[in-house]
Design a protein around this motif. Sequence first.
Motif, PDB file in Angstrom:
ATOM      1  N   LEU A 165       0.859  -1.171   0.000  1.00 42.75           N
ATOM      2  CA  LEU A 165       0.000   0.000   0.000  1.00 42.75           C
ATOM      3  C   LEU A 165       0.901   1.227   0.000  1.00 42.75           C
ATOM      4  CD1 LEU A 165      -2.926   1.071   0.260  1.00 42.75           C
ATOM      5  CD2 LEU A 165      -2.536   1.137   2.720  1.00 42.75           C
ATOM      6  N   CYS A 166       0.715   2.090  -0.969  1.00 44.70           N
ATOM      7  CA  CYS A 166       1.538   3.287  -1.121  1.00 44.70           C
ATOM      8  C   CYS A 166       0.646   4.510  -0.887  1.00 44.70           C
ATOM      9  CB  CYS A 166       2.128   3.318  -2.523  1.00 44.70           C
ATOM     10  SG  CYS A 166       3.238   4.686  -2.822  1.00 44.70           S
ATOM     11  N   SER A 167       0.999   5.311   0.130  1.00 46.87           N
ATOM     12  CA  SER A 167       0.235   6.517   0.456  1.00 46.87           C
ATOM     13  C   SER A 167       1.081   7.740   0.157  1.00 46.87           C
ATOM     14  CB  SER A 167      -0.160   6.523   1.933  1.00 46.87           C
ATOM     15  OG  SER A 167      -0.973   5.420   2.232  1.00 46.87           O
ATOM     16  N   LEU A 168       0.563   8.616  -0.674  1.00 45.96           N
ATOM     17  CA  LEU A 168       1.261   9.839  -1.052  1.00 45.96           C
ATOM     18  C   LEU A 168       0.707  10.989  -0.220  1.00 45.96           C
ATOM     19  CD1 LEU A 168       3.119  11.545  -2.891  1.00 45.96           C
ATOM     20  CD2 LEU A 168       1.216  11.638  -4.516  1.00 45.96           C
ATOM     21  N   TYR A 169       1.596  11.618   0.534  1.00 48.92           N
ATOM     22  CA  TYR A 169       1.251  12.811   1.309  1.00 48.92           C
ATOM     23  C   TYR A 169       1.945  13.997   0.648  1.00 48.92           C
ATOM     24  CZ  TYR A 169      -0.265   9.533   4.902  1.00 48.92           C
ATOM     25  OH  TYR A 169      -0.902   8.537   5.580  1.00 48.92           O
ATOM     26  N   SER A 170       1.622  15.190   1.078  1.00 46.43           N
ATOM     27  CA  SER A 170       2.249  16.366   0.473  1.00 46.43           C
ATOM     28  C   SER A 170       3.723  16.485   0.841  1.00 46.43           C
ATOM     29  CB  SER A 170       1.488  17.644   0.867  1.00 46.43           C
ATOM     30  OG  SER A 170       1.441  17.779   2.265  1.00 46.43           O
ATOM     31  N   THR A 171       4.179  15.776   1.888  1.00 43.89           N
ATOM     32  CA  THR A 171       5.582  15.877   2.308  1.00 43.89           C
ATOM     33  C   THR A 171       6.355  14.568   2.215  1.00 43.89           C
ATOM     34  OG1 THR A 171       4.979  15.444   4.610  1.00 43.89           O
ATOM     35  CG2 THR A 171       5.076  17.750   3.906  1.00 43.89           C
ATOM     36  N   GLU A 172       5.671  13.421   2.059  1.00 40.65           N
ATOM     37  CA  GLU A 172       6.371  12.138   1.996  1.00 40.65           C
ATOM     38  C   GLU A 172       5.519  11.059   1.345  1.00 40.65           C
ATOM     39  OE1 GLU A 172       7.433  10.629   5.867  1.00 40.65           O
ATOM     40  OE2 GLU A 172       5.369  10.394   6.475  1.00 40.65           O
ATOM     41  N   ILE A 173       6.196   9.959   1.011  1.00 41.00           N
ATOM     42  CA  ILE A 173       5.555   8.761   0.483  1.00 41.00           C
ATOM     43  C   ILE A 173       5.775   7.652   1.514  1.00 41.00           C
ATOM     44  CG2 ILE A 173       5.557   7.027  -1.341  1.00 41.00           C
ATOM     45  CD1 ILE A 173       6.755   9.219  -3.186  1.00 41.00           C
ATOM     46  N   VAL A 174       4.697   6.966   1.904  1.00 45.84           N
ATOM     47  CA  VAL A 174       4.785   5.867   2.859  1.00 45.84           C
ATOM     48  C   VAL A 174       4.371   4.589   2.134  1.00 45.84           C
ATOM     49  CG1 VAL A 174       3.940   4.913   5.037  1.00 45.84           C
ATOM     50  CG2 VAL A 174       4.244   7.399   4.791  1.00 45.84           C
ATOM     51  N   ARG A 175       5.254   3.561   2.196  1.00 44.48           N
ATOM     52  CA  ARG A 175       4.957   2.261   1.592  1.00 44.48           C
ATOM     53  C   ARG A 175       4.877   1.227   2.702  1.00 44.48           C
ATOM     54  NH1 ARG A 175       8.510   4.681  -1.883  1.00 44.48           N
ATOM     55  NH2 ARG A 175       7.765   4.939  -4.008  1.00 44.48           N
ATOM     56  N   GLU A 176       3.773   0.450   2.718  1.00 45.19           N
ATOM     57  CA  GLU A 176       3.585  -0.593   3.714  1.00 45.19           C
ATOM     58  C   GLU A 176       3.379  -1.923   3.007  1.00 45.19           C
ATOM     59  OE1 GLU A 176       1.519   2.091   7.186  1.00 45.19           O
ATOM     60  OE2 GLU A 176       0.215   0.895   5.868  1.00 45.19           O
ATOM     61  N   GLU A 177       4.331  -2.834   3.202  1.00 41.72           N
ATOM     62  CA  GLU A 177       4.255  -4.165   2.614  1.00 41.72           C
ATOM     63  C   GLU A 177       3.586  -5.076   3.644  1.00 41.72           C
ATOM     64  OE1 GLU A 177       7.414  -7.527   1.232  1.00 41.72           O
ATOM     65  OE2 GLU A 177       7.921  -5.433   0.806  1.00 41.72           O
ATOM     66  N   THR A 178       2.498  -5.750   3.244  1.00 38.17           N
ATOM     67  CA  THR A 178       1.686  -6.527   4.177  1.00 38.17           C
ATOM     68  C   THR A 178       1.443  -7.933   3.661  1.00 38.17           C
ATOM     69  OG1 THR A 178       0.577  -4.511   4.909  1.00 38.17           O
ATOM     70  CG2 THR A 178      -0.544  -6.569   5.385  1.00 38.17           C
ATOM     71  N   ASP A 179       1.459  -8.872   4.595  1.00 41.50           N
ATOM     72  CA  ASP A 179       1.058 -10.249   4.331  1.00 41.50           C
ATOM     73  C   ASP A 179      -0.376 -10.339   4.842  1.00 41.50           C
ATOM     74  OD1 ASP A 179       1.046 -12.944   3.757  1.00 41.50           O
ATOM     75  OD2 ASP A 179       2.224 -13.523   5.504  1.00 41.50           O
ATOM     76  N   GLY A 180      -1.338 -10.369   3.954  1.00 37.07           N
ATOM     77  CA  GLY A 180      -2.741 -10.240   4.339  1.00 37.07           C
ATOM     78  C   GLY A 180      -3.517 -11.542   4.324  1.00 37.07           C
ATOM     79  N   ARG A 181      -4.485 -11.620   5.212  1.00 39.04           N
ATOM     80  CA  ARG A 181      -5.435 -12.731   5.266  1.00 39.04           C
ATOM     81  C   ARG A 181      -6.829 -12.137   5.285  1.00 39.04           C
ATOM     82  NH1 ARG A 181      -1.036 -14.604   4.932  1.00 39.04           N
ATOM     83  NH2 ARG A 181      -0.152 -16.434   5.896  1.00 39.04           N
ATOM     84  N   MET A 182      -7.698 -12.639   4.417  1.00 41.07           N
ATOM     85  CA  MET A 182      -9.066 -12.137   4.317  1.00 41.07           C
ATOM     86  C   MET A 182     -10.021 -13.292   4.042  1.00 41.07           C
ATOM     87  SD  MET A 182      -8.333  -8.945   1.831  1.00 41.07           S
ATOM     88  CE  MET A 182      -6.615  -8.493   1.831  1.00 41.07           C
ATOM     89  N   VAL A 183     -11.287 -13.026   4.272  1.00 40.00           N
ATOM     90  CA  VAL A 183     -12.349 -13.938   3.871  1.00 40.00           C
ATOM     91  C   VAL A 183     -13.304 -13.118   3.026  1.00 40.00           C
ATOM     92  CG1 VAL A 183     -14.263 -15.362   4.645  1.00 40.00           C
ATOM     93  CG2 VAL A 183     -12.125 -15.409   5.889  1.00 40.00           C
ATOM     94  N   CYS A 184     -13.601 -13.607   1.821  1.00 36.94           N
ATOM     95  CA  CYS A 184     -14.448 -12.852   0.891  1.00 36.94           C
ATOM     96  C   CYS A 184     -15.729 -13.628   0.578  1.00 36.94           C
ATOM     97  CB  CYS A 184     -13.686 -12.566  -0.400  1.00 36.94           C
ATOM     98  SG  CYS A 184     -12.186 -11.586  -0.148  1.00 36.94           S
TER      99      CYS A 184
END
Length: 96
Positions: free
Chosen positions: A49-68
């Motif tokens: 997940l990549c979030s762009l802010y006006s002062t920085e970029i934050v990248r969060e790599e996640t191992d996800g589990r879901m039920v759909c």
Amino acid sequence: VDRGEKVGVGITFDGFQIAAPYPNLRGGTFIADAPVGLKLYPIKTKYTLCSLYSTEIVREETDGRMVCFKDQFGEWVCAAVSGNRMIKRTREKINR
């Protein structure tokens, strides 16, 4: 840390697996928003997940589990379940 205003968000899937479906039954992995007996599909995914802010970029790599499952309108809905974990978070300052 003041990141400034959130400007945008992006997601990249690095892996995606679907296990065999099973019925939504009380006493197991029960999803309250899904009707009892409806097929639930376990999902395992790795995503960034990549979030762009006006002062920085934050990248969060996640191992996800879901039920759909499909809701009453025929649209897919996914709920996070136990087993999610963040692998790595990086921050990059934006030079303007």
